[in-house]
Write a protein that holds these residues in place. Sequence first.
Motif, PDB file in Angstrom:
ATOM      1  N   LEU A 133     -26.002  -4.391 -13.516  1.00 32.56           N
ATOM      2  CA  LEU A 133     -27.118  -4.626 -12.600  1.00 32.56           C
ATOM      3  C   LEU A 133     -27.801  -5.959 -12.893  1.00 32.56           C
ATOM      4  O   LEU A 133     -28.191  -6.690 -11.979  1.00 32.56           O
ATOM      5  CB  LEU A 133     -28.123  -3.482 -12.730  1.00 32.56           C
ATOM      6  N   LYS A 177     -27.807   6.660  -8.007  1.00 31.29           N
ATOM      7  CA  LYS A 177     -28.927   7.071  -8.856  1.00 31.29           C
ATOM      8  C   LYS A 177     -30.257   6.551  -8.327  1.00 31.29           C
ATOM      9  O   LYS A 177     -31.284   7.243  -8.397  1.00 31.29           O
ATOM     10  CB  LYS A 177     -28.708   6.564 -10.289  1.00 31.29           C
ATOM     11  N   LEU A 178     -30.261   5.313  -7.841  1.00 26.02           N
ATOM     12  CA  LEU A 178     -31.495   4.681  -7.388  1.00 26.02           C
ATOM     13  C   LEU A 178     -31.785   4.954  -5.909  1.00 26.02           C
ATOM     14  O   LEU A 178     -32.815   4.527  -5.396  1.00 26.02           O
ATOM     15  CB  LEU A 178     -31.419   3.165  -7.621  1.00 26.02           C
ATOM     16  N   ALA A 214     -22.402   3.830  -8.795  1.00 25.50           N
ATOM     17  CA  ALA A 214     -23.176   4.832  -9.528  1.00 25.50           C
ATOM     18  C   ALA A 214     -24.663   4.472  -9.528  1.00 25.50           C
ATOM     19  O   ALA A 214     -25.527   5.342  -9.360  1.00 25.50           O
ATOM     20  CB  ALA A 214     -22.658   4.944 -10.959  1.00 25.50           C
ATOM     21  N   SER A 215     -24.943   3.181  -9.688  1.00 25.51           N
ATOM     22  CA  SER A 215     -26.342   2.734  -9.693  1.00 25.51           C
ATOM     23  C   SER A 215     -26.982   2.944  -8.323  1.00 25.51           C
ATOM     24  O   SER A 215     -28.139   3.366  -8.223  1.00 25.51           O
ATOM     25  CB  SER A 215     -26.427   1.253 -10.083  1.00 25.51           C
ATOM     26  N   LEU A 275     -30.349   4.642 -15.991  1.00 28.46           N
ATOM     27  CA  LEU A 275     -29.028   4.035 -15.899  1.00 28.46           C
ATOM     28  C   LEU A 275     -28.434   3.914 -17.290  1.00 28.46           C
ATOM     29  O   LEU A 275     -29.149   3.774 -18.282  1.00 28.46           O
ATOM     30  CB  LEU A 275     -29.123   2.643 -15.264  1.00 28.46           C
ATOM     31  N   THR A 276     -27.124   3.972 -17.365  1.00 27.52           N
ATOM     32  CA  THR A 276     -26.462   3.766 -18.649  1.00 27.52           C
ATOM     33  C   THR A 276     -26.600   2.300 -19.064  1.00 27.52           C
ATOM     34  O   THR A 276     -26.944   1.435 -18.260  1.00 27.52           O
ATOM     35  CB  THR A 276     -24.972   4.124 -18.571  1.00 27.52           C
ATOM     36  N   HIS A 331     -19.510   1.022 -11.330  1.00 26.56           N
ATOM     37  CA  HIS A 331     -20.865   0.999 -11.907  1.00 26.56           C
ATOM     38  C   HIS A 331     -21.910   0.690 -10.838  1.00 26.56           C
ATOM     39  O   HIS A 331     -22.995   1.274 -10.824  1.00 26.56           O
ATOM     40  CB  HIS A 331     -20.940  -0.041 -13.024  1.00 26.56           C
ATOM     41  N   GLU A 354     -24.285   0.244 -16.895  1.00 30.90           N
ATOM     42  CA  GLU A 354     -24.802   0.095 -15.531  1.00 30.90           C
ATOM     43  C   GLU A 354     -25.936  -0.923 -15.496  1.00 30.90           C
ATOM     44  O   GLU A 354     -26.015  -1.759 -14.576  1.00 30.90           O
ATOM     45  CB  GLU A 354     -25.291   1.451 -15.010  1.00 30.90           C
ATOM     46  N   THR A 355     -26.798  -0.874 -16.511  1.00 32.01           N
ATOM     47  CA  THR A 355     -27.904  -1.837 -16.580  1.00 32.01           C
ATOM     48  C   THR A 355     -27.371  -3.250 -16.773  1.00 32.01           C
ATOM     49  O   THR A 355     -27.877  -4.207 -16.172  1.00 32.01           O
ATOM     50  CB  THR A 355     -28.852  -1.471 -17.739  1.00 32.01           C
TER      51      THR A 355
END
Length: 208
Positions: free
Chosen positions: A154, A187-188, A183-184, A146-147, A180, A150-151
């Motif tokens: 999160l 990705k996850l 996107a997370s 994650l960017t 964001h 994004e982190t």
Amino acid sequence: MVVDDHPMWREGVARDLTDQGFDVVATADTVASAAARAGAARPDVVLMDMHLPDGSGADATARVLAAHPAARVLVLSASDERDDVLDAIKAGATGYLVKSAQQSELIEAVRSTADGQPVFTPGLAGLVLGEYRRMSQSPEPDAPVLTDRETEVLRHVAKGMSSRQIATRLQISPRTVENHVGASLRKLQLGNRVELARYAIEHGLDAE
């Protein structure tokens, strides 16, 4: 709501809870019926068995929380096997009690679960905490990256903050926060914000 495929046990627990002033809004005996009735009855606490005719208690927990994310699931099972305990917690259960517990322990556990407190049979709490610690210290080698932003988002999701609250804190727009979050999720490979928050907590992001 009480979920168990043994009628005498299910009805006995429901009766004990009713006698103690709880409102038992539904009972279920399968994964499918648990999910359907949780969505309709919207219980605050779900007592969940780990072995059901059409799947596991972990499967049922995940489906119940998908249907009614505000529910808190307390597993009540004859099994104290490591895999059963961890599968249940990873699916979203907030506590795990074995069926050898005394009636007074069960009643107190339901009250604590309703208040948002994790409840475990002695010996199981250390197992769960140890697993979470291992997961946070030893990320999977193929875990998606994650960017930084994004982190950061999160981390706030894990603390239960809304998109608007996160936007105010980070001085960005709510739409950007949602971007964001989306996107997370992609990705996850997670399905919703509840699963995203659980992932963050499991990986220690809520403590940072």
